[in-house]
Design an enzyme around this catalytic site. Sequence first.
Site, PDB file in Angstrom:
ATOM      1  N   ASN A  10       0.853  -1.194   0.000  1.00  0.00           N
ATOM      2  CA  ASN A  10       0.000   0.000   0.000  1.00  0.00           C
ATOM      3  C   ASN A  10       0.890   1.246   0.000  1.00  0.00           C
ATOM      4  OD1 ASN A  10      -1.663   2.213   0.933  1.00  0.00           O
ATOM      5  ND2 ASN A  10      -3.179   0.685   1.552  1.00  0.00           N
ATOM      6  N   ARG A  21       3.747  18.348   2.429  1.00  0.00           N
ATOM      7  CA  ARG A  21       4.651  19.441   2.068  1.00  0.00           C
ATOM      8  C   ARG A  21       4.253  20.092   0.745  1.00  0.00           C
ATOM      9  NH1 ARG A  21       9.915  20.604   3.929  1.00  0.00           N
ATOM     10  NH2 ARG A  21      10.527  22.600   3.015  1.00  0.00           N
ATOM     11  N   HIS A  46      -5.555   3.499  -1.556  1.00  0.00           N
ATOM     12  CA  HIS A  46      -6.878   3.756  -0.982  1.00  0.00           C
ATOM     13  C   HIS A  46      -7.150   5.252  -1.099  1.00  0.00           C
ATOM     14  CE1 HIS A  46      -9.927   3.021   2.532  1.00  0.00           C
ATOM     15  NE2 HIS A  46     -10.332   3.962   1.700  1.00  0.00           N
ATOM     16  N   ARG A  48      -9.056   8.323  -0.580  1.00  0.00           N
ATOM     17  CA  ARG A  48     -10.173   8.804   0.231  1.00  0.00           C
ATOM     18  C   ARG A  48     -10.767  10.078  -0.369  1.00  0.00           C
ATOM     19  NH1 ARG A  48     -11.022   6.600   5.256  1.00  0.00           N
ATOM     20  NH2 ARG A  48      -9.557   4.939   5.838  1.00  0.00           N
ATOM     21  N   HIS A  53      -4.195  11.618   1.085  1.00  0.00           N
ATOM     22  CA  HIS A  53      -2.987  10.933   0.616  1.00  0.00           C
ATOM     23  C   HIS A  53      -3.126  10.618  -0.874  1.00  0.00           C
ATOM     24  CE1 HIS A  53      -5.621   7.677   1.849  1.00  0.00           C
ATOM     25  NE2 HIS A  53      -5.350   7.839   3.128  1.00  0.00           N
ATOM     26  N   GLU A  78      -8.571   0.248  -3.044  1.00  0.00           N
ATOM     27  CA  GLU A  78      -9.460   0.143  -1.895  1.00  0.00           C
ATOM     28  C   GLU A  78     -10.300   1.415  -1.792  1.00  0.00           C
ATOM     29  OE1 GLU A  78      -6.596  -2.455   1.117  1.00  0.00           O
ATOM     30  OE2 GLU A  78      -6.891  -0.299   1.449  1.00  0.00           O
ATOM     31  N   THR A 108      -8.362   5.855   9.977  1.00  0.00           N
ATOM     32  CA  THR A 108      -8.111   4.680   9.153  1.00  0.00           C
ATOM     33  C   THR A 108      -9.306   3.741   9.275  1.00  0.00           C
ATOM     34  OG1 THR A 108      -6.534   2.894   8.680  1.00  0.00           O
ATOM     35  CG2 THR A 108      -6.932   3.416  10.996  1.00  0.00           C
ATOM     36  N   HIS A 199      -4.144  -4.865   7.882  1.00  0.00           N
ATOM     37  CA  HIS A 199      -4.259  -3.806   8.878  1.00  0.00           C
ATOM     38  C   HIS A 199      -3.265  -4.039  10.009  1.00  0.00           C
ATOM     39  CE1 HIS A 199      -6.516  -0.132   9.852  1.00  0.00           C
ATOM     40  NE2 HIS A 199      -6.058  -0.356  11.078  1.00  0.00           N
ATOM     41  N   ASP A 200      -2.290  -3.139  10.076  1.00  0.00           N
ATOM     42  CA  ASP A 200      -1.283  -3.110  11.139  1.00  0.00           C
ATOM     43  C   ASP A 200      -0.463  -4.393  11.239  1.00  0.00           C
ATOM     44  OD1 ASP A 200      -1.609  -0.508  11.876  1.00  0.00           O
ATOM     45  OD2 ASP A 200      -3.022  -0.917  13.490  1.00  0.00           O
ATOM     46  N   GLY A 221       0.926  -1.588   4.319  1.00  0.00           N
ATOM     47  CA  GLY A 221       1.417  -0.272   3.920  1.00  0.00           C
ATOM     48  C   GLY A 221       2.030   0.525   5.043  1.00  0.00           C
ATOM     49  N   HIS A 222       1.249   0.766   6.100  1.00  0.00           N
ATOM     50  CA  HIS A 222       1.700   1.678   7.145  1.00  0.00           C
ATOM     51  C   HIS A 222       3.018   1.236   7.769  1.00  0.00           C
ATOM     52  CE1 HIS A 222       1.423   4.585  10.425  1.00  0.00           C
ATOM     53  NE2 HIS A 222       1.746   3.592  11.242  1.00  0.00           N
TER      54      HIS A 222
END
Length: 246
Positions: A10, A21, A46, A48, A53, A78, A108, A199-200, A221-222
């Site tokens: 991700n 920035r 993903h 949003r 992002h 997603e 999230t 997820h995580d 991803g994260h």
Amino acid sequence: MSNKPNLSVNLNKVALLRNSRGGDAPDMLAAAALVVAEGVDGLTVHPREDERHITPDDVVVLSRLEAIRTGALEYNIEGDMRPELVDLIETILPTQYTIVPVLPGEITSDRGWRPHDDHERLHSIAKKLRPRIRIAVFCDPDKDSVDLAARAGIDAVEIYTGIYAHQEIGSADAERAIEDIATAAEHARSLGLRVHGGHDLTLENLPPLLQAVEFNELSIGHHIASTALLRGLGSTVRDYLACVKR
């Protein structure tokens, strides 16, 4: 258990850093190229509605990568079921559209498909887009959530792994969370669905999970981005690939 799922990276956090920035640093395509060069199976984004992002332009630009155009690399988008996103997906036709319930103001996504979600729209979208692309639905780690999603005639479920990831590794709570994921995964397979997870997930909590659950695909991803800030993106992706493919 022989378990070598696909790894889809991700790229949201690359875009989040860029957007914080302005401008184009870090460069989304450069990050994608590094990831692809390490031999991953797919890219995930993903986008949003607030575009904090990944933006629609990012979605389009990534869709033009040669590896994605030729089908050598899977492209997973997603998101919720807002009309403009569905229209974009229908135009691009990625490998996969993972439908995720979204709550206003959430940081999230932290829950799967539930009874009060828009089942009629899910059915309509699945009917419209299949079989041109794969349709997956983000589900809680329980059979009821899987059943609700499966009724729409989809291809896959992505089981929310955050509950497990937030437990201490090896604890009784973590073991129960793994059992819940495993039960949901087995049920999904009994319905003929692919099983994805995300997820995580980290290098530390992945091994116990992979010993107990057979996944077709993992979206991470994260924690790849977080680790890469300290260790470098390429080496981080190599470690995740080794962990997933071990």
